[in-house]
Write an enzyme that holds these catalytic residues in place. Structure first.
Site, mmCIF file in Angstrom:
data_model
loop_
_atom_site.group_PDB
_atom_site.id
_atom_site.type_symbol
_atom_site.label_atom_id
_atom_site.label_comp_id
_atom_site.label_asym_id
_atom_site.label_seq_id
_atom_site.Cartn_x
_atom_site.Cartn_y
_atom_site.Cartn_z
ATOM 1 C CB THR A 1 24.293 33.207 40.460
ATOM 2 O OG1 THR A 1 23.625 32.087 39.862
ATOM 3 C CG2 THR A 1 25.775 32.915 40.552
ATOM 4 C CG HIS B 1 43.043 40.604 37.828
ATOM 5 N ND1 HIS B 1 43.217 41.542 38.834
ATOM 6 C CD2 HIS B 1 44.063 39.726 37.972
ATOM 7 C CE1 HIS B 1 44.294 41.237 39.529
ATOM 8 N NE2 HIS B 1 44.827 40.137 39.032
#
Length: 401
Positions: A312, A364
């Protein structure tokens, strides 16, 4: 013969759409294939074309949620096509308006504007005086009810307008909002940052952009460099190209890169398929094609489904730094930002270089710190040394010149 027009399926797993806008009115004559409505799904906005010619009768209102396969309008195919503009409907004869009897002005007495004892107590608790309230009691007396209903002034309004509007979000925007909240709640999202010296890419573009555009018909932009740098880094750190599904990790041996582009209905994220097989020319051509389709509202659900990683670019709007949010079910997203001339140290000297801050947000749960930081460093290395790492030391061949 009357045709029942039903909502077609805009894509797999979509069971409901919303009528965003009717492009015709009830009773209009429509031509076959003429766009008659825009419908929102939870992934895209699509045009609904007329299946036949005839007089249309609408069966749903704007904002209605309708199931795929439901009838949204009728088309009378036997109705003749009107010649020229349709005649305006005759207006009903205007009734002669009679003036309502004027109300006599309220009689003013010593009681006008005076608060009753109960009203005084309520006004004192609100920090107001009787002069702040219009009395509705006899002869304009301020009653307890007037005091209870009075709203304390929050300041003196200016001369500007003070209108508000309540508008229902489109189905696409509601789905985006739902997905974004879901990402924040259901992933262990972290962001790591780095900076990129864009001077080598500036030098390459300055040298080759005119020749590149003349030969290929597309500009040599930043997206091809970033896309190919990401492809290289994903091969080095495949966990970033994976996604989590319950207790399982899904890995891919291909790189389908989603690119965020701005469209008339908001942010769209079409996918560059098998970006690992594309050259600079191939990436730039595909970026241009998808951006034009998004701009013109022609992008399809299939073109926005199935990416493995997202890029992006908030820099086109002036963003210096951000923490991009993951595009589920992907596990990583790279944020590009604006390029600013900054002082940096090179060989013990302070020099000015075009610097871009980059950010990698990642899940994560599936990507460890070593992989995330290593991935972003690999992207940085490729962008700062594109001739060696992205062009095999042969820019002319890599750019197909």
């Amino acid at each position: 013969m009357v045709l029942e027009m039903k909502v077609p399926s805009p894509g797999e797993s979509i069971t409901e759409v919303e009528i965003a806008t009717w492009l015709v009115e009830d009773g209009d004559y429509v031509e076959k294939d003429q766009p008659i409505a825009e419908v929102d799904s939870d992934k895209a906005t699509l045009e609904l074309p007329a299946e036949e010619s005839g007089i249309i009768t609408l069966k749903a209102e704007e904002g209605d949620a309708v199931e795929v396969g439901a009838v949204v309008c009728l088309i009378d195919m036997d109705a003749p096509k009107p010649e020229g503009a349709s005649a305006a409907k005759a207006e009903p004869a205007k009734e002669e308006k009679k003036e309502a009897p004027k109300a006599e002005p309220a009689k003013e007495t010593y009681a006008t504007g005076t608060a009753s004892p109960a009203a005084k107590k309520v006004l004192a608790e609100k920090g107001m005086s009787a002069s702040d309230v219009k009395g509705t009691g006899k002869d304009g007396r301020v009653t307890k009810e007037d005091a209870v209903n009075a709203v304390p002034s929050m300041g003196t309004p200016g001369n500007g307008t003070r209108t508000t509007e309540r508008k229902k979000l489109s189905m696409l925007r509601r789905k985006v909002a739902q997905r974004l909240v879901s990402v924040k709640n259901e992933t262990a999202m972290l962001t790591t940052f780095n900076e990129v010296n864009m001077q080598p890419i500036f030098n390459l573009r300055k040298e080759y952009k005119e020749t590149f555009k003349a030969k290929h018909g597309v500009s040599l932009g930043f997206m091809s460099f970033f896309t190919l740098a990401v492809v290289r880094a994903l091969r080095m750190y495949p966990d970033v190209n994976s996604m989590i599904d319950g207790d399982f990790k899904i890995s891919h041996d291909f790189q389908d890169i989603s690119i965020a582009v701005s469209g008339p209905k908001g942010l769209m994220v079409p996918v560059i398929r098998n970006a690992e097989n594309l050259s600079f020319r191939g990436v730039e051509s595909e970026v241009k094609r998808l951006a034009l389709r998004a701009r013109d509202g022609q992008i399809t659900v299939d073109e926005m489904t199935g990416g493995t990683f997202t890029i992006t670019n908030g820099g086109v709007f002036g963003s210096m730094l951000s923490t991009p949010i993951i595009n589920p079910p992907q596990s990583g997203i790279l944020g590009m930002h604006n390029i600013v001339n900054r002082p940096v140290a090179e060989d013990g000297q302070v020099v000015i270089r075009p610097i871009m801050y980059v950010a990698l947000s990642y899940d994560h749960r599936i990507i460890d710190g070593r992989e995330s930081v290593g991935f972003l460093v690999a992207v940085k290395e490729a962008l700062e040394n594109p001739v060696e790492l992205l062009m095999d030391n042969n820019p002319t061949k890599a750019l197909e010149l």
